[in-house]
Scaffold this motif. Structure first.
Motif, short mmCIF file in Angstrom:
data_model
loop_
_atom_site.label_atom_id
_atom_site.label_comp_id
_atom_site.label_asym_id
_atom_site.label_seq_id
_atom_site.Cartn_x
_atom_site.Cartn_y
_atom_site.Cartn_z
N GLY A 15 -13.93 1.06 -1.95
CA GLY A 15 -13.84 2.05 -2.83
C GLY A 15 -12.74 3.00 -2.39
O GLY A 15 -12.58 4.17 -2.85
N GLY A 16 -11.84 2.48 -1.51
CA GLY A 16 -10.49 2.99 -1.05
C GLY A 16 -10.85 4.18 -0.16
O GLY A 16 -9.94 4.91 0.29
N MET A 17 -12.03 3.83 0.67
CA MET A 17 -12.45 4.79 1.90
C MET A 17 -11.52 4.55 2.89
O MET A 17 -11.36 3.16 3.32
CB MET A 17 -13.62 4.61 1.87
N SER A 18 -10.89 5.52 3.72
CA SER A 18 -9.88 5.30 4.74
C SER A 18 -10.82 5.41 5.98
O SER A 18 -12.03 5.54 5.97
CB SER A 18 -8.85 6.55 4.85
N GLN A 41 14.00 0.40 1.26
CA GLN A 41 12.84 0.15 1.53
C GLN A 41 12.07 0.75 2.94
O GLN A 41 11.06 0.94 2.60
CB GLN A 41 12.61 -1.66 1.91
N THR A 42 12.90 0.90 3.71
CA THR A 42 12.43 1.70 5.04
C THR A 42 12.06 3.26 4.47
O THR A 42 10.85 3.61 5.01
CB THR A 42 13.54 2.00 6.02
N HIS A 43 12.67 3.90 3.61
CA HIS A 43 12.26 5.21 3.19
C HIS A 43 10.96 4.96 2.47
O HIS A 43 9.91 5.83 2.61
CB HIS A 43 13.34 5.88 2.30
N LEU A 44 10.75 3.87 1.62
CA LEU A 44 9.43 3.73 0.87
C LEU A 44 8.32 3.58 1.87
O LEU A 44 7.24 4.19 1.65
CB LEU A 44 9.48 2.44 -0.19
N LEU A 45 8.44 2.76 2.73
CA LEU A 45 7.65 2.60 4.08
C LEU A 45 7.38 3.69 4.70
O LEU A 45 5.99 3.96 4.88
CB LEU A 45 7.98 1.45 4.83
N LEU A 46 8.01 4.56 5.11
CA LEU A 46 7.88 5.74 5.87
C LEU A 46 7.06 6.67 4.82
O LEU A 46 6.11 7.31 5.47
CB LEU A 46 9.23 6.65 6.25
N ALA A 47 7.43 6.98 3.86
CA ALA A 47 6.76 7.69 2.75
C ALA A 47 5.17 6.85 2.75
O ALA A 47 4.34 7.85 2.53
CB ALA A 47 7.29 7.63 1.48
N LEU A 48 4.89 5.73 2.74
CA LEU A 48 3.76 5.44 2.62
C LEU A 48 2.78 5.54 3.97
O LEU A 48 1.63 5.95 4.07
CB LEU A 48 3.50 3.58 2.50
N LEU A 49 3.42 5.82 5.00
CA LEU A 49 3.12 6.01 6.27
C LEU A 49 2.59 7.44 6.62
O LEU A 49 1.52 7.99 7.22
CB LEU A 49 3.77 5.68 7.51
N ILE A 50 3.16 8.40 5.55
CA ILE A 50 2.93 9.72 5.80
C ILE A 50 1.71 10.33 5.17
O ILE A 50 0.83 11.08 5.69
CB ILE A 50 4.39 10.62 5.12
N ALA A 98 -2.03 3.69 4.86
CA ALA A 98 -1.37 4.08 6.25
C ALA A 98 -2.53 3.68 7.45
O ALA A 98 -2.16 2.95 8.53
CB ALA A 98 -1.59 5.54 6.46
N ASP A 99 -3.84 3.69 7.00
CA ASP A 99 -4.69 2.79 8.07
C ASP A 99 -4.45 1.64 8.17
O ASP A 99 -4.29 0.89 9.52
CB ASP A 99 -6.24 2.92 7.54
N VAL A 100 -4.07 0.85 7.36
CA VAL A 100 -3.83 -0.77 7.44
C VAL A 100 -2.58 -1.06 8.24
O VAL A 100 -2.49 -1.90 8.98
CB VAL A 100 -3.76 -1.59 5.97
N LEU A 101 -1.57 -0.27 7.94
CA LEU A 101 -0.32 -0.35 8.54
C LEU A 101 -0.44 0.07 9.99
O LEU A 101 -0.18 -0.38 10.82
CB LEU A 101 0.71 0.52 7.99
N VAL A 117 2.04 -0.65 12.83
CA VAL A 117 3.29 0.22 12.28
C VAL A 117 3.02 1.65 12.23
O VAL A 117 2.19 2.03 11.45
CB VAL A 117 3.36 -0.34 11.00
N THR A 118 3.85 2.29 12.84
CA THR A 118 3.81 3.77 12.95
C THR A 118 5.30 4.45 12.33
O THR A 118 6.11 3.70 12.13
CB THR A 118 3.71 4.33 14.24
#
Length: 177
Positions: A64-67, A141-150, A156-159, A164-165
């Protein structure tokens, strides 16, 4: 804003839309952005295992999308998320807790317009802020990835589980991905 995207970033966004359509999702989510980045090989330089990452995303959707933070908070209250998922799926079928729009929509034409989920819109806007903060003229793409990590949550958990930090991605960022 789309005109500020590099070809790779545009390919990522259109790939996310294609992934949402392919799975019959009602909205393009952050999961779809990550899956598009994986498909395009944008995380290969970081040694990310595509299959393991896709499987971990599927498992997060199944919950259910739980982190992990959500799961730990529930555990602190004596609630076992795995047990809840198992019981719900026993009664309603596998994937019953998948986030709204994550399951295929019956009767939805393949060409129907797929909208961006609020979290995805925030991620795209955040990628622009990151690019501007780095004094760069284009969103990569790097900016997109950084935004996903924030953004905290399953993506973010999967990364993080793949090592991947934000710091690691920023330190190894190619010039114009």
């Amino acid at each position: 804003m789309f005109e500020k995207f590099t070809a790779g970033a545009r390919d990522t966004v259109t790939g996310a839309v294609d992934e949402a359509r392919r799975t019959g999702a009602a909205r393009v989510t952050e999961d779809h952005l990550l899956l598009a980045l994986l498909e395009l090989g944008a995380l290969d330089r970081l040694g990310v295992d595509r299959g393991a990452t896709a499987a971990a995303l599927a498992e997060a959707r199944r919950r259910g999308g739980m982190s992990k933070a959500d799961e730990e908070a529930l555990a602190g209250l004596g609630i076992d998320l795995a047990e809840i998922v198992a019981r719900v799926e026993e009664s309603h079928g596998e994937g019953a807790l998948a986030a709204a729009g994550a399951r295929p929509q019956r009767g939805r034409p393949q060409s129907a317009r797929v909208r961006f989920a609020p979290g995805t819109k925030k991620t795209l806007a955040q990628s622009l802020r990151i690019a501007v903060g780095h004094r760069e003229r284009a969103i990569t793409q790097t900016h997109l990835l950084l935004a996903l990590l924030i953004a905290p949550g399953p993506v973010a958990d999967v990364l993080a589980a793949q090592g991947v930090t934000y710091a690691r991605v920023a330190a190894t960022a190619p010039a114009a991905a």
